[in-house]
Write an enzyme that holds these catalytic residues in place. Structure first.
Site, PDB file in Angstrom:
ATOM      1  N   HIS A  84       0.069  -0.254  -9.912  1.00 16.49           N
ATOM      2  CA  HIS A  84      -0.770  -1.064  -9.026  1.00 16.49           C
ATOM      3  C   HIS A  84      -1.363  -2.248  -9.793  1.00 16.49           C
ATOM      4  O   HIS A  84      -2.577  -2.406  -9.927  1.00 16.49           O
ATOM      5  CB  HIS A  84      -1.881  -0.223  -8.402  1.00 16.49           C
ATOM      6  N   ARG A 134       0.844  -1.194   0.000  1.00 16.67           N
ATOM      7  CA  ARG A 134       0.000   0.000   0.000  1.00 16.67           C
ATOM      8  C   ARG A 134       0.877   1.241   0.000  1.00 16.67           C
ATOM      9  O   ARG A 134       1.888   1.314   0.700  1.00 16.67           O
ATOM     10  CB  ARG A 134      -0.912   0.028   1.232  1.00 16.67           C
ATOM     11  N   GLU A 143      -2.522   7.468  -5.776  1.00 12.80           N
ATOM     12  CA  GLU A 143      -2.835   6.821  -7.050  1.00 12.80           C
ATOM     13  C   GLU A 143      -4.328   6.949  -7.352  1.00 12.80           C
ATOM     14  O   GLU A 143      -5.149   6.961  -6.426  1.00 12.80           O
ATOM     15  CB  GLU A 143      -2.425   5.346  -7.010  1.00 12.80           C
TER      16      GLU A 143
END
Length: 329
Positions: free
Chosen positions: A295, A248, A277
Site C-alpha cells: 500500500h 482498495r 492489511e
C-alpha cells in the site's frame, strides 16, 4: 493616549495521528499549535486521548488511521474538522461526522500521478514475472535460462480495461497509450470526449471483462463496491489475463483470486492493497504469480509532502473562515 495594538489571531490547533514528511512537520511547528507528531501511528483510543488533552480544532489523520463512530461521538466540541491525508475516506465514519457537524476534507489531485506510476509498475511487474525474476537473482542464478523458461507477457499492444475512470484511472490510461495499449473503461457515467482521449466506454462491466487482457481497478472502497471482482467476474476475463489493484483491497474477493491464479485462469496479479492489511493472508507471502507492494501508491517524498501540505491548507482555510478547499460531500 496610546492606541491599543490588535492581537494576532490564534494559530490553528491540531492533533496529528502520525509523523509527516519534514516540510509538513516544519510547517506544523511554524504555523499551528500542536503536540509533537507521534512516530508510531496512534490507535483510535490514543487519538481520542490526544484530542481530549489538547482540544484541537482539527484532527490530521492518514488512510491508515481508523476514525470510527465511537471516537467521533466522544470528541470534544472544539473539533470542527477531520483532515485526512489521502483521497479515500473509507477509514472514517462519515455519518458520525455529519451527526456531529464535523467537516471532512481530503487531498485529491496531488497524488494522481504517483498512484498511476505505481499502477503501471504493478502492470509491468505482474506481466513480466518480476517476483520470479528477483527470486532467481537472489538465489544466485547460476545457469543460463532456456528459451522457454520464465516467459512473461508483453505489455505493449495489449488491451487494458480500467474500472473507474476518475483522476487516477485517466492518468493510467495516458501511460497505457505510451505502450500502444487499447484502453477500455467502465464508469458510472461516460466521460466527455476530451477526457476520454480515445479510450472506449463500456457501460456494462460484464461486457467489458472478456475483452481485457489486463484489468486495473480504480474505484473507491465502501459498501457499493465491496467484492466488485469475484469468481464470476474473474471467469469472464480471457484466459491468462492479468489483474491489477491499487485502489482498495475490499474490491477483490481474495479467495476467488487465488483460485483463478492456481487454475491458470489468471496469468498473474499485481496488488498494492489487501483486505486485511497490514496483516495480509499468508497465501500472498510466497505465491510466484503475484507482484506485491505494501500500500505505497503515494509513497514518494514529493507526493506525501504535497498531500500533507494540502491537508494543512484545508485546516488553515477553515480556521481563517474561508471554508474548506477539499470538502468531502
Amino acid at each position: 493616549m496610546s492606541q491599543a495594538i490588535p492581537s494576532l489571531p490564534a494559530r490553528p490547533r491540531l492533533v496529528g495521528s502520525q509523523d509527516m514528511p519534514p516540510m509538513v512537520a516544519a510547517r506544523i511547528e511554524a504555523e499551528f499549535e500542536a503536540p509533537a507528531l507521534p512516530l508510531v501511528m496512534l490507535s483510535p483510543d490514543q487519538l481520542l486521548e490526544a484530542a481530549l488533552a489538547h482540544r484541537p480544532e482539527a484532527l490530521l489523520v492518514t488512510s491508515g488511521t481508523s476514525v470510527p463512530a465511537a471516537l467521533i461521538h466522544a470528541l470534544p466540541d472544539c473539533v470542527r474538522q477531520v483532515a485526512t491525508v489521502s483521497v479515500g475516506f473509507d477509514h472514517i465514519d462519515r455519518r458520525a461526522l455529519q451527526d456531529r457537524g464535523i467537516i471532512l476534507t481530503n487531498t485529491p489531485d496531488v497524488l494522481t500521478d504517483c498512484n498511476a506510476d505505481l499502477t503501471f509498475m504493478l502492470i509491468l511487474g505482474a506481466c513480466r514475472r518480476a517476483t520470479e525474476y528477483a527470486a532467481v537473482i537472489r538465489s544466485g542464478w547460476g545457469r543460463p535460462l532456456g528459451m522457454t523458461e520464465l516467459l512473461g507477457i508483453q505489455v505493449t499492444g495489449k488491451t487494458l480495461g480500467i474500472v473507474g475512470m476518475g483522476r487516477i484511472g485517466r492518468a493510467v490510461a495516458r501511460r497505457a497509450r505510451g505502450f500502444g495499449m487499447q484502453v477500455l473503461y467502465h464508469n458510472r457515467t461516460r466521460l466527455p470526449p476530451e477526457l476520454e482521449q480515445e479510450a472506449i466506454f463500456v457501460s456494462d462491466l460484464d461486457a467489458m471483462l472478456p475483452r481485457c487482457q489486463v484489468l486495473s481497478l480504480h474505484v473507491p472502497g465502501g459498501p457499493n463496491t465491496n467484492t466488485l471482482i469475484g469468481t464470476r467476474q474473474l471467469a469472464l476475463l480471457p484466459d491468462r489475463a492479468v489483474l491489477v489493484n491499487a485502489a482498495r483491497g475490499s474490491l477483490l474477493d481474495e479467495d476467488a483470486l487465488f483460485a483463478a491464479l492456481d487454475s491458470g485462469r489468471l496469468s498473474a496479479a499485481g496488488l498494492d492493497v489487501f483486505r486485511n492489511e497490514p496483516s495480509i493472508d499468508i497465501r500472498f507471502l510466497d505465491h510466484p504469480k503475484l507482484f506485491l507492494t505494501p500500500h505505497v501508491g503515494s509513497a514518494t517524498m514529493e507526493t506525501r509532502t504535497a498531500m500533507g501540505l494540502r491537508a494543512l491548507d484545508n485546516i488553515a482555510s477553515i480556521h481563517a473562515g474561508n471554508g474548506p478547499l477539499d470538502l468531502v460531500a
